[in-house]
Design an enzyme around this catalytic site. Structure first.
Site, mmCIF file in Angstrom:
data_model
loop_
_atom_site.group_PDB
_atom_site.id
_atom_site.type_symbol
_atom_site.label_atom_id
_atom_site.label_comp_id
_atom_site.label_asym_id
_atom_site.label_seq_id
_atom_site.Cartn_x
_atom_site.Cartn_y
_atom_site.Cartn_z
ATOM 1 N N LYS A 55 -6.289 6.448 3.985
ATOM 2 C CA LYS A 55 -5.091 6.761 3.208
ATOM 3 C C LYS A 55 -4.825 8.261 3.112
ATOM 4 O O LYS A 55 -3.674 8.697 3.127
ATOM 5 C CB LYS A 55 -5.192 6.130 1.825
ATOM 6 C CG LYS A 55 -5.035 4.615 1.849
ATOM 7 C CD LYS A 55 -5.052 4.035 0.444
ATOM 8 C CE LYS A 55 -4.685 2.561 0.442
ATOM 9 N NZ LYS A 55 -5.610 1.739 1.199
ATOM 10 N N ARG B 177 -0.984 -4.328 11.132
ATOM 11 C CA ARG B 177 -1.227 -5.709 11.541
ATOM 12 C C ARG B 177 -0.028 -6.548 11.127
ATOM 13 O O ARG B 177 0.911 -6.057 10.497
ATOM 14 C CB ARG B 177 -2.479 -6.254 10.856
ATOM 15 C CG ARG B 177 -2.419 -6.100 9.334
ATOM 16 C CD ARG B 177 -3.565 -6.784 8.638
ATOM 17 N NE ARG B 177 -3.694 -6.400 7.246
ATOM 18 C CZ ARG B 177 -2.967 -6.860 6.239
ATOM 19 N NH1 ARG B 177 -1.998 -7.743 6.483
ATOM 20 N NH2 ARG B 177 -3.179 -6.467 5.007
#
Length: 720
Positions: A158, A334
């Protein structure tokens, strides 16, 4: 339906170009390498799905539609699972624990080689965002159906993703993403940013390793809890700190890129309504978002994708405030759980897009060709108990019936009636997806469909989803991430007594079932005149009266039943009389109760187990107990006095107390991991620990005694 892993090495040694290898129960054609067409595109004829359950079934359906063979992998717990039966081939890969099966990169690569699969689809979760696995596939010459490993790495951390997004001109939220992970450093940055703050695992996802600290006093406890969960889920307990936007919306954009530098967005989804930081209901497009904001969201998401040379399906997630200002939160590299709502409003098959792009094709549509039509909802049906803080559960699906699928209604699932929701994996049972021409019509269809989704055998969140979909603020589109907390009392009211009319229906269902069984006994018995071969109320006299007892929650309800000459019944409950008659009818595989109570006619699906009467109708559901005899219930598990019981089956992750410790109400005793979530066990009272029943790493069954308290000594002087 597969081959033991011990045989994999032998099979690999026997492989040769164009040779057939015999596996148990089938011949399978082996190819050493994937072939390429003259256009440079790979010819994917077989894909291995490195996942289980609903998403594995979802990928198999599209692969079958495209003429691509599918290969499933399964753990010992999933040997008879739906995805195993659907696949063209299936291979065992180890024990139930995901670390030894679905997360074992080496085993999955071995199966890909043995099965001559040219590509691996990772689904979501497990290895789908694992950089090392994507690299390993590349090294082995296997297509990883996902983005380049560099994109997974950059977006998976992140702190790195925030820096890349900021440089690309994508708005980000204030926070700390540095390397100094000391408690003091993180606490100082939290103080600088200002409470409330969000503590997030740097490699997090799916709500794992995420905690909110609303004050400095609770910072340390939340930090340690987030670290433990992150270490367990991602093997990395590095944290970042972000400003927590109060009552924000969670809006995400579906993006897609190909190997030629093209990238598009397929509009946004609103996923704001969540519990435990996990999504529970999603919709597309986002309610109240005007076309200009929609365009800006999409363009920012495409910027994010292009900044990391993204290929395949991805989701860029944003936090949005009440003024529709939005800030980059993270990118999921994804396919998302909620991708079907995007498919419904765009008329696309994103799994087909994944396979085509992975094979080297260009995107099927340009940005201008992607049209938004109508509105879609997805409701996630979980095995959990909303009345007990959404505690996840496990167990058999004793009864499972659903609304009939159609083009505007999809049921994405990996289980059937009789299957078991396993304690080892996520407790999601299914995704119910509906589409209509506008939001109100789609919401109406969602509610209608939820009424038809009937499950017995374990607790589910279906009634909660109905309550949520009926809430006026949800209906108005006023959604945010604190929605459930803010409207908790409306969404989860205290259980109330069941209407007496419904109790009459339950009693009638029981009586009619008794008649059916008696009729069957009469047909099979040689003594047609036996008094046990009649339940018409005329065994001993013309009109027969009997007493029944039903269990409504914790309360026992006495019902006096009088059999009338015309086949109807007069039922008396708490001094009030109800005139009741009806019949059982079979429709398809199910039994329905057609009933009249004081002239009001109803029709309910009726399911009766040894201890429970279930009624399902378009008015709602009811669960009425059949009391168990006292000598039987005495052997039940109502808890041991002075003990703290396990709320679910799970693994003891951390123990904070030892024998002799004095604790106060609310003190943390231990932490359990179950259904991929961390659960904190707190002391129910003040007391002294007498015994700790488990060690760290042990598995405890539901209702097992975790700790015992010393008996409190009575001060006789105070009792006088």
């Amino acid at each position: 339906m597969g081959t033991p892993l011990g045989a994999v090495a032998l099979l690999l040694a026997k492989r040769s170009e164009g040779r057939r290898v015999l596996l148990p129960g089938r011949w399978i054609w082996r190819q050493r390498t994937m072939k390429y067409s003259s256009t440079g595109r790979s010819n994917i004829t077989k894909v291995l799905i490195a996942n289980r359950g609903e998403i594995a079934c979802r990928v198999i359906r599209t692969a079958r539609k495209m003429g691509v063979k599918s290969v499933a992998v399964y753990s010992e717990a999933d040997r008879r699972s739906m995805h195993v039966e659907m696949a063209d081939e299936a291979y065992a890969i180890g024990p139930a624990a995901s670390q030894q099966s679905y997360l074992s990169m080496e085993k999955i690569i071995q199966v890909a080689k043995v099965s001559a699969s040219q590509a691996i689809h990772p689904g979501y979760g497990f290895l789908s965002e694992n950089t090392e696995f994507a690299e390993l596939c590349k090294q082995e010459g296997i297509i990883f159906i996902g983005p380049p490993s560099s994109a997974i790495r950059d977006m998976g951390i992140k702190s790195t993703s925030k820096a890349i997004m900021s440089a690309a001109g994508v708005p980000i939220i204030e926070g700390y993403h540095g390397e100094d992970q000391s408690d003091q450093c993180l606490k100082e940055h939290a103080r600088r940013i200002g409470y409330p703050i969000m503590i997030k695992a740097v490699r997090g996802g799916g709500g794992k390793g995420m905690r909110i600290a609303r004050s400095e006093e609770e910072f340390q406890e939340q930090l340690e809890s987030a670290r433990r969960e992150a270490k367990k889920s991602f093997n990395d307990d590095a944290m970042l700190i972000e400003k927590f936007v109060d009552t924000p919306r969670h809006v995400e954009v579906q993006v897609f890129g190909d190997q030629y530098g093209n990238a598009v967005y397929l509009f946004e989804r609103d996923c704001s309504v969540q519990r435990r930081h996990q999504k529970i209901i999603e919709e597309a497009p986002g309610p109240g978002i005007d076309p200009e904001v929609r365009r800006k969201l999409g363009e920012a998401a495409v910027k994010a994708a292009k900044a990391v040379n993204y290929v395949g399906a991805g989701t860029v997630e944003f936090i949005m405030d009440f003024n529709h200002n939005f800030y980059f939160m993270e990118m999921n590299t994804r396919l998302q759980v909620e991708h079907p709502v995007t498919e419904m409003i765009t008329g696309t098959d994103l799994v087909e897009w994944q396979l085509r792009v992975a094979a080297g094709e260009k995107l099927p549509l340009s940005q201008e060709e992607i049209a938004l039509k109508g509105h879609a909802f997805e409701a996630r049906i979980y095995a959990e108990d909303p009345q007990n803080n959404f505690m996840p559960g496990a167990g058999p699906l004793v009864h499972l019936s659903t609304p009939p699928p159609e083009p505007s209604l999809r049921i994405e699932t990996g289980v059937r009636q009789g299957d078991e929701v396993s304690v080892h994996y996520d407790p999601m049972i299914a995704k119910l997806v509906v589409w209509a021409s506008d939001r109100q019509a789609a919401l109406k269809k969602l509610r209608y469909s939820l009424y038809q989704y009937n499950i017995t055998g374990l607790n589910t969140n279906i009634d909660f989803l109905l309550s949520l979909s009926r809430h006026p603020e949800f209906e108005a589109g006023n959604v945010h991430t604190d929605f459930i907390t803010q409207h908790y009392s409306d969404l989860l009211p205290a259980p109330s007594a069941t209407a007496r009319e419904v109790l009459c229906q339950a009693a009638l269902g029981l009586l009619l079932q008794e008649q059916v069984r008696t009729s069957a006994f009469r047909e099979q018995s040689d003594d047609q005149f036996s008094p046990f071969a009649s339940c018409s109320g005329r065994r001993l006299n013309y009109f027969y009266t009997r007493n029944m007892t039903l269990q409504d929650g914790k309360n026992k309800v006495a019902i006096t039943v009088k059999y009338n000459w015309n086949g109807s019944y007069s039922m008396q409950i708490e001094g009030k009389t109800f005139e009741v008659f009806g019949e059982l009818c079979n429709e398809g595989h199910y039994t329905y109760l057609k009933c009249s109570v004081n002239g009001v006619i109803s029709k309910s699906k009726l399911i009766i187990s040894e201890t429970t009467i279930y009624l399902f109708s378009m008015e709602g559901s009811a669960e009425i107990g059949i009391p168990v005899p006292r000598y039987v219930s005495a052997a039940g598990t109502e808890g041991i006095q002075g003990s703290t019981l396990a709320p679910m089956t799970g693994t003891i992750e951390k123990i904070f107390v030892k024998v002799g410790d004095k604790v106060k109400t609310g003190d943390i005793l231990m932490v359990m991991i179950a259904m991929k979530m961390e659960h904190t066990i707190k002391s129910p009272k003040d007391g002294t620990i007498k015994r700790v029943c488990f060690k760290e790493g042990d598995q405890a069954n539901r209702h097992a005694s975790l700790l015992e308290f010393m008996e409190e000594e009575v001060d006789e002087s105070k009792s006088k």
